[in-house]
Design a protein around this motif. Structure first.
Motif, PDB file in Angstrom:
ATOM      1  N   PRO A  77       0.826  -1.217   0.000  1.00  0.00           N
ATOM      2  CA  PRO A  77       0.000   0.000   0.000  1.00  0.00           C
ATOM      3  C   PRO A  77       0.854   1.257   0.000  1.00  0.00           C
ATOM      4  N   ALA A  78       0.593   2.142  -0.961  1.00  0.00           N
ATOM      5  CA  ALA A  78       1.294   3.421  -1.000  1.00  0.00           C
ATOM      6  C   ALA A  78       0.765   4.302   0.119  1.00  0.00           C
ATOM      7  N   GLY A  79       1.523   5.333   0.449  1.00  0.00           N
ATOM      8  CA  GLY A  79       1.012   6.302   1.410  1.00  0.00           C
ATOM      9  C   GLY A  79       2.013   6.650   2.483  1.00  0.00           C
ATOM     10  N   PHE A  80       1.538   7.499   3.395  1.00  0.00           N
ATOM     11  CA  PHE A  80       2.371   8.049   4.460  1.00  0.00           C
ATOM     12  C   PHE A  80       1.651   7.908   5.794  1.00  0.00           C
ATOM     13  N   SER A  81       2.424   7.953   6.846  1.00  0.00           N
ATOM     14  CA  SER A  81       1.891   7.726   8.186  1.00  0.00           C
ATOM     15  C   SER A  81       1.410   9.022   8.834  1.00  0.00           C
ATOM     16  N   ILE A  82       0.206   8.994   9.395  1.00  0.00           N
ATOM     17  CA  ILE A  82      -0.265  10.031  10.314  1.00  0.00           C
ATOM     18  C   ILE A  82      -0.864   9.285  11.517  1.00  0.00           C
ATOM     19  N   PRO A  83      -0.015   8.804  12.427  1.00  0.00           N
ATOM     20  CA  PRO A  83      -0.495   7.927  13.493  1.00  0.00           C
ATOM     21  C   PRO A  83      -1.512   8.568  14.421  1.00  0.00           C
ATOM     22  N   ASP A  84      -1.519   9.898  14.530  1.00  0.00           N
ATOM     23  CA  ASP A  84      -2.521  10.546  15.376  1.00  0.00           C
ATOM     24  C   ASP A  84      -3.927  10.459  14.777  1.00  0.00           C
ATOM     25  N   VAL A  85      -3.997  10.112  13.491  1.00  0.00           N
ATOM     26  CA  VAL A  85      -5.286  10.095  12.801  1.00  0.00           C
ATOM     27  C   VAL A  85      -5.729   8.674  12.470  1.00  0.00           C
ATOM     28  N   THR A  86      -4.824   7.857  11.918  1.00  0.00           N
ATOM     29  CA  THR A  86      -5.178   6.509  11.484  1.00  0.00           C
ATOM     30  C   THR A  86      -3.923   5.656  11.402  1.00  0.00           C
ATOM     31  N   ARG A  87      -4.121   4.363  11.512  1.00  0.00           N
ATOM     32  CA  ARG A  87      -2.998   3.442  11.327  1.00  0.00           C
ATOM     33  C   ARG A  87      -2.782   3.101   9.859  1.00  0.00           C
ATOM     34  N   LEU A  88      -3.709   3.494   9.002  1.00  0.00           N
ATOM     35  CA  LEU A  88      -3.569   3.231   7.573  1.00  0.00           C
ATOM     36  C   LEU A  88      -2.589   4.213   6.943  1.00  0.00           C
ATOM     37  N   PRO A  89      -1.820   3.787   5.941  1.00  0.00           N
ATOM     38  CA  PRO A  89      -0.995   4.753   5.204  1.00  0.00           C
ATOM     39  C   PRO A  89      -1.886   5.644   4.346  1.00  0.00           C
ATOM     40  N   VAL A  90      -1.836   6.936   4.585  1.00  0.00           N
ATOM     41  CA  VAL A  90      -2.745   7.840   3.885  1.00  0.00           C
ATOM     42  C   VAL A  90      -2.147   8.278   2.551  1.00  0.00           C
ATOM     43  N   LEU A  91      -3.042   8.629   1.639  1.00  0.00           N
ATOM     44  CA  LEU A  91      -2.649   9.116   0.322  1.00  0.00           C
ATOM     45  C   LEU A  91      -2.834  10.624   0.322  1.00  0.00           C
ATOM     46  N   ASP A  92      -1.725  11.346   0.430  1.00  0.00           N
ATOM     47  CA  ASP A  92      -1.810  12.805   0.398  1.00  0.00           C
ATOM     48  C   ASP A  92      -1.654  13.273  -1.054  1.00  0.00           C
ATOM     49  N   PRO A  93      -1.726  14.580  -1.336  1.00  0.00           N
ATOM     50  CA  PRO A  93      -1.718  15.016  -2.736  1.00  0.00           C
ATOM     51  C   PRO A  93      -0.458  14.668  -3.516  1.00  0.00           C
ATOM     52  N   ARG A  94       0.618  14.253  -2.830  1.00  0.00           N
ATOM     53  CA  ARG A  94       1.818  13.865  -3.569  1.00  0.00           C
ATOM     54  C   ARG A  94       1.674  12.504  -4.244  1.00  0.00           C
ATOM     55  N   ILE A  95       0.713  11.689  -3.808  1.00  0.00           N
ATOM     56  CA  ILE A  95       0.470  10.380  -4.433  1.00  0.00           C
ATOM     57  C   ILE A  95      -0.303  10.614  -5.720  1.00  0.00           C
ATOM     58  N   PRO A  96       0.180  10.149  -6.863  1.00  0.00           N
ATOM     59  CA  PRO A  96      -0.464  10.475  -8.139  1.00  0.00           C
ATOM     60  C   PRO A  96      -1.916  10.005  -8.214  1.00  0.00           C
ATOM     61  N   PHE A  97      -2.693  10.739  -8.988  1.00  0.00           N
ATOM     62  CA  PHE A  97      -4.089  10.387  -9.210  1.00  0.00           C
ATOM     63  C   PHE A  97      -4.225   8.954  -9.725  1.00  0.00           C
ATOM     64  N   ALA A  98      -3.255   8.499 -10.524  1.00  0.00           N
ATOM     65  CA  ALA A  98      -3.336   7.173 -11.135  1.00  0.00           C
ATOM     66  C   ALA A  98      -3.319   6.047 -10.111  1.00  0.00           C
ATOM     67  N   VAL A  99      -2.928   6.327  -8.876  1.00  0.00           N
ATOM     68  CA  VAL A  99      -2.959   5.319  -7.813  1.00  0.00           C
ATOM     69  C   VAL A  99      -4.357   5.337  -7.200  1.00  0.00           C
ATOM     70  N   HIS A 100      -5.153   4.322  -7.500  1.00  0.00           N
ATOM     71  CA  HIS A 100      -6.530   4.268  -7.018  1.00  0.00           C
ATOM     72  C   HIS A 100      -6.672   3.229  -5.916  1.00  0.00           C
ATOM     73  N   SER A 101      -7.553   3.537  -4.969  1.00  0.00           N
ATOM     74  CA  SER A 101      -7.738   2.654  -3.818  1.00  0.00           C
ATOM     75  C   SER A 101      -9.168   2.146  -3.728  1.00  0.00           C
ATOM     76  N   THR A 102      -9.921   2.277  -4.799  1.00  0.00           N
ATOM     77  CA  THR A 102     -11.268   1.728  -4.881  1.00  0.00           C
ATOM     78  C   THR A 102     -11.431   1.075  -6.239  1.00  0.00           C
ATOM     79  N   ASP A 103     -12.432   0.204  -6.368  1.00  0.00           N
ATOM     80  CA  ASP A 103     -12.642  -0.496  -7.626  1.00  0.00           C
ATOM     81  C   ASP A 103     -13.210   0.444  -8.677  1.00  0.00           C
ATOM     82  N   GLY A 104     -12.819   0.205  -9.908  1.00  0.00           N
ATOM     83  CA  GLY A 104     -13.317   1.015 -11.005  1.00  0.00           C
ATOM     84  C   GLY A 104     -12.413   0.898 -12.211  1.00  0.00           C
TER      85      GLY A 104
END
Length: 278
Positions: A77-104
């Motif tokens: 999973p691409a992304g960055f850590s914000i442990p105060d918010v979630t344990r998931l690696p978040v996708l901030d605006p630096r992650i390209p649009f082409a990286v999708h995390s839902t089906d479609g």
């Protein structure tokens, strides 16, 4: 049992989220209007922390064609850590649009023979018939007649600036970078407090950087480095010289990434936050 609101918001980051907007939205390539819709919705794909626009396909005034490039394969999973918010690696605006995390299915908007903009048809039935659009692929976006930069604004995101007389010191490896009793505290949803300091209270030698960024809530930022701090000092300091209205109180003040330096407030060291800028 009570629940911290930030935890409630953090629990939803892994879901596909959307919110209708009542604003007319237009996306342009050069001077050509490619998107014109009063039925837009803001969409956050799972783990995305900023929204983008989605509009009905019939509100796109250009040809929809198969993409030239295959969908991005991210492996881990691409992304960055914000442990105060979630344990998931978040996708901030630096992650390209082409990286999708839902089906479609990806699709291209062919504006001219030489110009394409990426889009995405989500499989979710609540967004049937909609195209999620690559904000950065357009040259200009407008909500009504006002230009929008950076990314669409989140209607649940806010900024407050407070004048303060607290004693704030910034240090790096024991060296004082700044010392003030007149900071301005910028408090932004889901982000650590930022201390904006008068230039006269910054004692570090600053070197102008070529880096510039845009924030849809604050405006255009210019950056400086602290050469004596080595790699940790690269693009460490930023300033909004002419900020947007809600951030006008920090105009001309300097802020430091205190993910990479130490902050002492009224004599008490603050823990360095962990964010995508750490």
């Amino acid at each position: 049992m009570g629940m911290r609101l930030q935890n409630v918001l953090g629990q939803q980051i892994g879901a596909l989220r959307y919110e209708p907007t009542q604003r007319r939205v237009r996306g342009m390539v050069a001077d050509e209007v490619v998107v014109d819709s009063d039925r837009a919705v803001l969409v956050w794909e799972p783990r995305r922390v900023t929204p983008t626009y989605a509009v009905p396909a019939e509100d796109v005034y250009a040809e929809l064609v198969a993409p030239v490039s295959p969908p991005s394969e991210t492996g881990e999973p691409a992304g960055f850590s914000i442990p105060d918010v979630t344990r998931l690696p978040v996708l901030d605006p630096r992650i390209p649009f082409a990286v999708h995390s839902t089906d479609g299915d990806p699709v291209d908007i062919r504006v001219r023979e030489e110009r394409r903009v990426e889009a995405f048809r989500p499989s979710d039935p609540d967004l049937a018939g909609y195209l999620i659009l690559d904000f950065a692929g357009f040259d200009t976006w407008r909500e009504e007649d006002d230009e929008i930069v950076g990314h669409p604004r989140d209607p649940f995101h806010r900024i407050d600036v407070r004048h303060s007389s607290r004693h704030v010191q910034l240090l790096l490896d024991g060296r004082v970078l700044a010392d003030t009793t007149r900071p301005r505290l910028l408090l932004e949803t889901m982000l650590p407090v930022r201390y904006y300091l008068p230039r006269d209270d910054v004692v570090a030698d600053l070197e102008p950087s070529s880096k510039h960024t845009w924030c849809p809530y604050k405006g255009a930022a210019t950056y400086w480095s602290v050469p004596e701090a080595g790699a940790a000092g690269t693009d460490l300091v930023w300033c909004y010289e002419d900020p947007l209205d809600e951030s006008s109180a920090v105009a001309g003040h300097l802020a430091f990434f205190h993910e990479r330096c130490d902050v002492i407030v009224d004599g008490t060291p603050r823990e360095r936050p962990v964010t995508p800028w750490s």
